[in-house]
Motif scaffolding. Structure first.
Motif, PDB file in Angstrom:
ATOM      1  N   VAL A 166       7.539  12.449  25.572  1.00  0.00           N
ATOM      2  CA  VAL A 166       7.269  12.359  24.139  1.00  0.00           C
ATOM      3  C   VAL A 166       8.417  11.583  23.483  1.00  0.00           C
ATOM      4  CG1 VAL A 166       8.423  14.532  23.461  1.00  0.00           C
ATOM      5  CG2 VAL A 166       6.496  13.675  22.112  1.00  0.00           C
ATOM      6  N   GLY A 167       8.078  10.787  22.464  1.00  0.00           N
ATOM      7  CA  GLY A 167       9.088  10.009  21.764  1.00  0.00           C
ATOM      8  C   GLY A 167      10.179  10.897  21.196  1.00  0.00           C
ATOM      9  N   ASN A 168      11.407  10.388  21.158  1.00  0.00           N
ATOM     10  CA  ASN A 168      12.521  11.178  20.628  1.00  0.00           C
ATOM     11  C   ASN A 168      13.506  10.267  19.910  1.00  0.00           C
ATOM     12  OD1 ASN A 168      14.916  10.612  22.708  1.00  0.00           O
ATOM     13  ND2 ASN A 168      12.993  10.771  23.846  1.00  0.00           N
ATOM     14  N   PHE A 169      14.349  10.871  19.099  1.00  0.00           N
ATOM     15  CA  PHE A 169      15.250  10.127  18.218  1.00  0.00           C
ATOM     16  C   PHE A 169      16.184   9.209  19.004  1.00  0.00           C
ATOM     17  CE2 PHE A 169      18.909   9.351  15.548  1.00  0.00           C
ATOM     18  CZ  PHE A 169      18.365   9.187  14.283  1.00  0.00           C
ATOM     19  N   ALA A 170      16.813   9.718  20.048  1.00  0.00           N
ATOM     20  CA  ALA A 170      17.798   8.929  20.797  1.00  0.00           C
ATOM     21  C   ALA A 170      17.183   7.680  21.409  1.00  0.00           C
ATOM     22  CB  ALA A 170      18.430   9.792  21.889  1.00  0.00           C
ATOM     23  N   GLU A 171      15.920   7.772  21.796  1.00  0.00           N
ATOM     24  CA  GLU A 171      15.271   6.651  22.470  1.00  0.00           C
ATOM     25  C   GLU A 171      14.863   5.544  21.502  1.00  0.00           C
ATOM     26  OE1 GLU A 171      12.154   6.274  26.226  1.00  0.00           O
ATOM     27  OE2 GLU A 171      12.233   8.124  25.053  1.00  0.00           O
ATOM     28  N   ILE A 172      14.551   5.902  20.256  1.00  0.00           N
ATOM     29  CA  ILE A 172      14.134   4.894  19.265  1.00  0.00           C
ATOM     30  C   ILE A 172      15.336   4.324  18.501  1.00  0.00           C
ATOM     31  CG2 ILE A 172      13.732   6.477  17.310  1.00  0.00           C
ATOM     32  CD1 ILE A 172      11.256   3.746  18.223  1.00  0.00           C
ATOM     33  N   VAL A 212      10.977   2.842   1.025  1.00  0.00           N
ATOM     34  CA  VAL A 212      11.742   3.807   1.815  1.00  0.00           C
ATOM     35  C   VAL A 212      11.143   3.854   3.217  1.00  0.00           C
ATOM     36  CG1 VAL A 212      12.344   6.238   2.104  1.00  0.00           C
ATOM     37  CG2 VAL A 212      12.339   5.226  -0.191  1.00  0.00           C
ATOM     38  N   LEU A 213      12.003   3.785   4.212  1.00  0.00           N
ATOM     39  CA  LEU A 213      11.581   3.992   5.593  1.00  0.00           C
ATOM     40  C   LEU A 213      12.673   4.815   6.260  1.00  0.00           C
ATOM     41  CD1 LEU A 213       9.305   3.297   7.601  1.00  0.00           C
ATOM     42  CD2 LEU A 213      10.683   1.340   8.345  1.00  0.00           C
ATOM     43  N   ALA A 214      12.298   5.961   6.807  1.00  0.00           N
ATOM     44  CA  ALA A 214      13.299   6.879   7.358  1.00  0.00           C
ATOM     45  C   ALA A 214      12.778   7.577   8.599  1.00  0.00           C
ATOM     46  CB  ALA A 214      13.696   7.912   6.303  1.00  0.00           C
ATOM     47  N   VAL A 215      13.713   8.086   9.381  1.00  0.00           N
ATOM     48  CA  VAL A 215      13.399   8.877  10.569  1.00  0.00           C
ATOM     49  C   VAL A 215      14.144  10.197  10.460  1.00  0.00           C
ATOM     50  CG1 VAL A 215      13.468   8.986  13.089  1.00  0.00           C
ATOM     51  CG2 VAL A 215      13.132   6.779  11.952  1.00  0.00           C
ATOM     52  N   ILE A 216      13.421  11.286  10.656  1.00  0.00           N
ATOM     53  CA  ILE A 216      14.028  12.620  10.620  1.00  0.00           C
ATOM     54  C   ILE A 216      14.088  13.168  12.038  1.00  0.00           C
ATOM     55  CG2 ILE A 216      13.806  14.999   9.808  1.00  0.00           C
ATOM     56  CD1 ILE A 216      12.503  13.988   7.284  1.00  0.00           C
ATOM     57  N   GLU A 217      15.286  13.579  12.448  1.00  0.00           N
ATOM     58  CA  GLU A 217      15.484  14.179  13.766  1.00  0.00           C
ATOM     59  C   GLU A 217      15.438  15.696  13.626  1.00  0.00           C
ATOM     60  OE1 GLU A 217      18.656  13.884  17.502  1.00  0.00           O
ATOM     61  OE2 GLU A 217      19.330  13.437  15.465  1.00  0.00           O
ATOM     62  N   VAL A 254       0.843  -1.207   0.000  1.00  0.00           N
ATOM     63  CA  VAL A 254       0.000   0.000   0.000  1.00  0.00           C
ATOM     64  C   VAL A 254       0.872   1.248   0.000  1.00  0.00           C
ATOM     65  CG1 VAL A 254      -1.745   1.290   1.303  1.00  0.00           C
ATOM     66  CG2 VAL A 254      -1.852  -1.201   1.197  1.00  0.00           C
ATOM     67  N   LEU A 255       1.990   1.185   0.728  1.00  0.00           N
ATOM     68  CA  LEU A 255       2.915   2.312   0.821  1.00  0.00           C
ATOM     69  C   LEU A 255       4.184   2.050   0.008  1.00  0.00           C
ATOM     70  CD1 LEU A 255       2.870   3.166   4.650  1.00  0.00           C
ATOM     71  CD2 LEU A 255       1.553   4.257   2.829  1.00  0.00           C
ATOM     72  N   ALA A 256       4.699   3.104  -0.595  1.00  0.00           N
ATOM     73  CA  ALA A 256       6.025   3.052  -1.216  1.00  0.00           C
ATOM     74  C   ALA A 256       7.074   3.531  -0.228  1.00  0.00           C
ATOM     75  CB  ALA A 256       6.062   3.924  -2.466  1.00  0.00           C
ATOM     76  N   GLY A 257       6.611   4.180   0.833  1.00  0.00           N
ATOM     77  CA  GLY A 257       7.562   4.670   1.818  1.00  0.00           C
ATOM     78  C   GLY A 257       6.890   5.399   2.950  1.00  0.00           C
ATOM     79  N   GLY A 258       7.675   5.668   3.978  1.00  0.00           N
ATOM     80  CA  GLY A 258       7.177   6.398   5.126  1.00  0.00           C
ATOM     81  C   GLY A 258       8.304   7.045   5.898  1.00  0.00           C
ATOM     82  N   ILE A 259       7.991   8.163   6.523  1.00  0.00           N
ATOM     83  CA  ILE A 259       8.963   8.905   7.326  1.00  0.00           C
ATOM     84  C   ILE A 259       8.335   9.266   8.661  1.00  0.00           C
ATOM     85  CG2 ILE A 259      10.172  11.127   7.540  1.00  0.00           C
ATOM     86  CD1 ILE A 259      10.784  10.981   4.551  1.00  0.00           C
ATOM     87  N   LEU A 260       9.097   9.049   9.725  1.00  0.00           N
ATOM     88  CA  LEU A 260       8.698   9.458  11.071  1.00  0.00           C
ATOM     89  C   LEU A 260       9.543  10.655  11.474  1.00  0.00           C
ATOM     90  CD1 LEU A 260       7.240   8.984  13.809  1.00  0.00           C
ATOM     91  CD2 LEU A 260       9.103   7.411  14.402  1.00  0.00           C
ATOM     92  N   VAL A 261       8.897  11.709  11.970  1.00  0.00           N
ATOM     93  CA  VAL A 261       9.591  12.926  12.408  1.00  0.00           C
ATOM     94  C   VAL A 261       9.601  12.948  13.938  1.00  0.00           C
ATOM     95  CG1 VAL A 261       9.667  15.440  12.276  1.00  0.00           C
ATOM     96  CG2 VAL A 261       8.759  14.125  10.343  1.00  0.00           C
ATOM     97  N   LEU A 262      10.814  13.052  14.502  1.00  0.00           N
ATOM     98  CA  LEU A 262      10.994  12.988  15.949  1.00  0.00           C
ATOM     99  C   LEU A 262      11.892  14.106  16.456  1.00  0.00           C
ATOM    100  CD1 LEU A 262      11.828   9.196  16.399  1.00  0.00           C
ATOM    101  CD2 LEU A 262       9.891  10.358  17.433  1.00  0.00           C
TER     102      LEU A 262
END
Length: 198
Positions: free
Chosen positions: A148-154, A170-175, A127-135
């Motif tokens: 609240v969730g944060n980059f260092a913890e995940i 694509v799967l990415a996390v933006i700090e 269903v998805l070609a990609g996703g990004i989580l912003v933390l």
């Protein structure tokens, strides 16, 4: 608001190297940069009060910017899996009929795990070609709603998603982080979500 880093957990296949993906990433990074506080200041300045600022108003400004680029807010995926995940903060329909998703963290670290898992299921189901989580960064986190969730913890859990068996996606996390701190700016109002102050 500034971006500290973009961490790609998965970046496979033709889509990840396409101009369509580059345009999507550009829209997301521009929407992050467009988030300001106080409004109209041209910067994102936080009051350095521990646990003092809410996160929902920050997310709303980000989503508002994406809507201007034809993103759809609060989209619920139709997936083959038995689990029925909650809505995604925003998605953009791609030329091949799939979607690209983005989640802006307003919950705790468990919420961050759910967000990445939701996007992983979407990738597995096609269903998805990609996703990004912003933390937020660990430094920014201390001035926001408690826990609240944060980059260092995940970050220690990234190997879980890096080993996802997909051919393309694509799967990415933006700090992200504030531009500056100042006691001259107000704290950001906390919204309510059930019993939680966000």
């Amino acid at each position: 608001m500034k971006i500290i880093k973009i961490k790609f957990l998965l970046k496979k296949g033709p889509f990840s190297a396409s101009s369509e993906f580059e345009n999507i990433l550009d829209e997301i990074t521009k929407a992050i940069s467009a988030v300001t506080h106080p409004e109209g200041s041209g910067q994102f300045i936080l009051n350095p009060t521990k646990k003092g600022s809410g996160v929902l108003p920050i997310k709303k400004n980000f989503i508002r910017s994406l809507i201007g680029s034809d993103w759809r807010p609060e989209h619920r995926m139709s997936i083959a899996s038995r689990i029925k995940p909650g809505p995604i903060d925003a998605v953009k329909k791609l030329s091949d009929g799939r979607y690209f998703s983005v989640e802006w963290e307003t919950g705790n670290i468990s919420s961050s795990h759910r967000a990445l898992n939701k996007m992983a299921v979407g990738l597995l189901d096609g269903v998805l070609a990609g996703g990004i989580l912003v933390l937020p960064s660990r430094d920014m986190y201390q001035y926001l709603t408690d826990r609240v969730g944060n980059f260092a913890e995940i970050e220690p859990y990234f190997p879980v998603w890096k080993n996802l068996r997909i051919q393309e996606g694509v799967l990415a996390v933006i700090e992200i982080e504030h531009d500056a701190l100042s006691t001259d700016v107000p704290t950001i109002k906390k919204g309510t979500d059930g019993r939680a102050l966000r």
